[in-house]
Design a protein around this motif. Structure first.
Motif, PDB file in Angstrom:
ATOM      1  N   ALA A 388      -6.078  49.621 -40.236  1.00 24.67           N
ATOM      2  CA  ALA A 388      -6.516  49.822 -38.853  1.00 24.67           C
ATOM      3  C   ALA A 388      -6.294  48.842 -37.839  1.00 24.67           C
ATOM      4  O   ALA A 388      -6.262  49.111 -36.677  1.00 24.67           O
ATOM      5  N   SER A 389      -6.494  47.831 -38.247  1.00 23.84           N
ATOM      6  CA  SER A 389      -6.591  46.538 -37.346  1.00 23.84           C
ATOM      7  C   SER A 389      -5.419  45.768 -37.238  1.00 23.84           C
ATOM      8  O   SER A 389      -5.358  44.718 -36.519  1.00 23.84           O
ATOM      9  N   THR A 390      -4.495  46.230 -38.033  1.00 28.85           N
ATOM     10  CA  THR A 390      -3.155  45.353 -38.008  1.00 28.85           C
ATOM     11  C   THR A 390      -2.084  46.301 -38.303  1.00 28.85           C
ATOM     12  O   THR A 390      -1.429  46.632 -37.065  1.00 28.85           O
ATOM     13  N   THR A 391      -1.530  46.710 -39.186  1.00 27.98           N
ATOM     14  CA  THR A 391      -0.079  47.326 -39.563  1.00 27.98           C
ATOM     15  C   THR A 391      -0.043  48.822 -38.930  1.00 27.98           C
ATOM     16  O   THR A 391       0.973  48.863 -38.439  1.00 27.98           O
ATOM     17  N   HIS A 392      -1.143  49.433 -38.942  1.00 28.87           N
ATOM     18  CA  HIS A 392      -1.318  50.749 -38.115  1.00 28.87           C
ATOM     19  C   HIS A 392      -1.886  50.816 -36.752  1.00 28.87           C
ATOM     20  O   HIS A 392      -2.331  51.706 -36.201  1.00 28.87           O
TER      21      HIS A 392
END
Length: 433
Positions: A388-392
């Motif tokens: 949620a805080s990176t890839t998405h």
């Protein structure tokens, strides 16, 4: 004298193919390992030889953007492992997807995709592909009827992952294949997470398989690459919907690729009409590294799966963990499908949810020591990320949840270290959450 009653030659096993398929000792030097042919171009025998190569009348090497002997070994090996007729190695998994759809679609066409995919694929399909006039229609892999309802006269393909990244969703490939066959379109399966060691989608109805070879095929986090595998199962000439394959190509003096190349025509088209002009070529050095990784694929995937199951069992019993999504667990909603499709193990990648939500996820990934906090999977090393805080991060909150990357979700790619050390690292990090 030949004994005509003798048994047919024995089919090589998986690990034998992983080491030997496509490779021979170098005919000039006798080198046992496949050499790195680090060259841009190749000398022709004469002008007639050159003309035959350029006209697709003979196989050979012209320029490393199109073909290269090191890459050719990688292509033959992955095709053999997946049970396909031919393959094409390219610069990345995203490049593989781009070339597949470039070969299939024209502006205004649609394809159906499972909405539970790697976040980068969701972004590619939703945004980048629209620049080409290719439109994605999303379907729910837990509701096969949603794929049937999404079919329109504009539909040209169906796309899914065998095991979805990051949620550990096991897809019922055979059921979706039935939908694709009824619609008269090819089924494309991203088999990155399962690898052909755990699952061969072609056996269950896939017509095209793609890989991010960056992940488990290479397996060591040192090279980026992608592979397209042609199953040789789709009749490209049944209709006029796939002109790259069924219509005369002006680039090649009116040649009809499916008529000329038969059950490996798709791999040829992706190479000579896609890779040739769009140019996402794989470096021969990267091909060499991926080939080396594939030699131990069976050993690694078995250890990955064994470790991941033990880690999933540990997390499922932890008081700070709300849920674990790993199909190897008997309690998992996809366990029955995993038993059907993944008898050797459920792979290395899975997600779990922390009771403390978003902040707990950030805290956990900030306190691991053995795990590496980075945006990759499929390494020998154990990897962790808070999607949620990176890839998405580029997705809306609702889309994150649909993709299996809600605020509390942490993704693990469990490595092949000693499992006690893997669990020990998670234990000390969870104590700080």
């Amino acid at each position: 004298m030949t004994d005509e009653t003798s048994a047919p030659p024995r089919e090589p096993g998986f690990s034998t193919l992983a080491i030997h398929a496509g490779a021979q000792p170098d005919p000039t030097t006798g080198a046992r390992a496949t050499p790195i042919y680090q060259t841009t171009s190749f000398v022709f025998d004469d002008v007639d030889h050159a003309a035959a190569l350029f006209g697709l009348q003979t196989f050979g090497n012209i320029y490393s953007r199109i073909t290269n002997p090191t890459n050719a070994v990688l292509e033959e090996r992955v095709a053999a492992l997946e049970g396909g007729t031919a393959a094409l190695a390219v610069a990345s998994g995203h490049a593989a997807q781009h070339l597949v759809f470039h070969t299939l679609l024209t502006p205004g066409d649609e394809f159906i995709a499972s909405r539970k995919l790697y976040g980068g694929s969701i972004n590619q399909f939703n945004h980048a592909f629209k620049s080409f006039g290719w439109n994605v229609v999303w379907a729910d892999p837990d509701d096969i009827s949603s794929f049937e309802k999404a079919v329109t006269p504009k539909t040209k393909a169906i796309f899914t992952e065998s095991i979805a990244n990051p949620g550990g969703v096991v897809t019922d490939i055979a059921a979706i294949s039935a939908v694709a066959k009824k619609a008269g379109v090819p089924l494309i399966v991203d088999n990155t997470l399962a690898t052909p060691y755990l699952w061969q989608p072609i056996r269950h109805g896939a017509d095209i398989v793609v890989h991010s070879a960056t992940k488990f095929l290479g397996g060591h986090g040192n090279s980026i690459g992608g592979v397209i595998v042609d199953a040789g199962t789709f009749d490209w000439s049944a209709t006029d919907r796939y002109p790259f394959l069924s219509k005369p190509r002006p680039e090649y003096s009116g040649m009809v690729l499916h008529e000329t190349f038969g059950n490996f025509a798709f791999a040829i088209a992706a190479r000579v009409l896609g890779l040739r002009d769009l140019g996402p070529a794989l470096s021969p050095f990267n091909a060499f590294l991926i080939l080396t990784g594939i030699e131990t694929l069976g050993l690694r995937m078995q250890r990955h799966s064994e470790n991941a199951l033990k880690v999933a069992e540990y997390l499922a019993a932890h008081p700070k963990v709300e849920w674990v999504s790993y199909p190897g667990l008997a309690s998992d909603r996809y366990h029955a499908l995993a038993q059907q499709y993944l008898p050797k193990g459920a792979g290395a990648v899975f997600t779990f949810g922390l009771k403390g939500g978003y902040e707990a996820g950030v805290k956990l990934v900030s306190n691991v020591e053995l795990f590496s906090h980075l945006a990759n999977i499929g390494d020998t090393r154990s990897l962790i990320i808070h999607p949620a805080s990176t890839t998405h991060r580029q997705l809306t909150d609702e889309a994150k949840v649909v993709a299996g990357a809600g605020p509390e979700v942490v993704r693990l790619s469990v490595g092949i270290e000693d499992v006690a050390d893997i669990i020990g690292d998670l234990d000390q990090a969870l104590a700080k959450v």
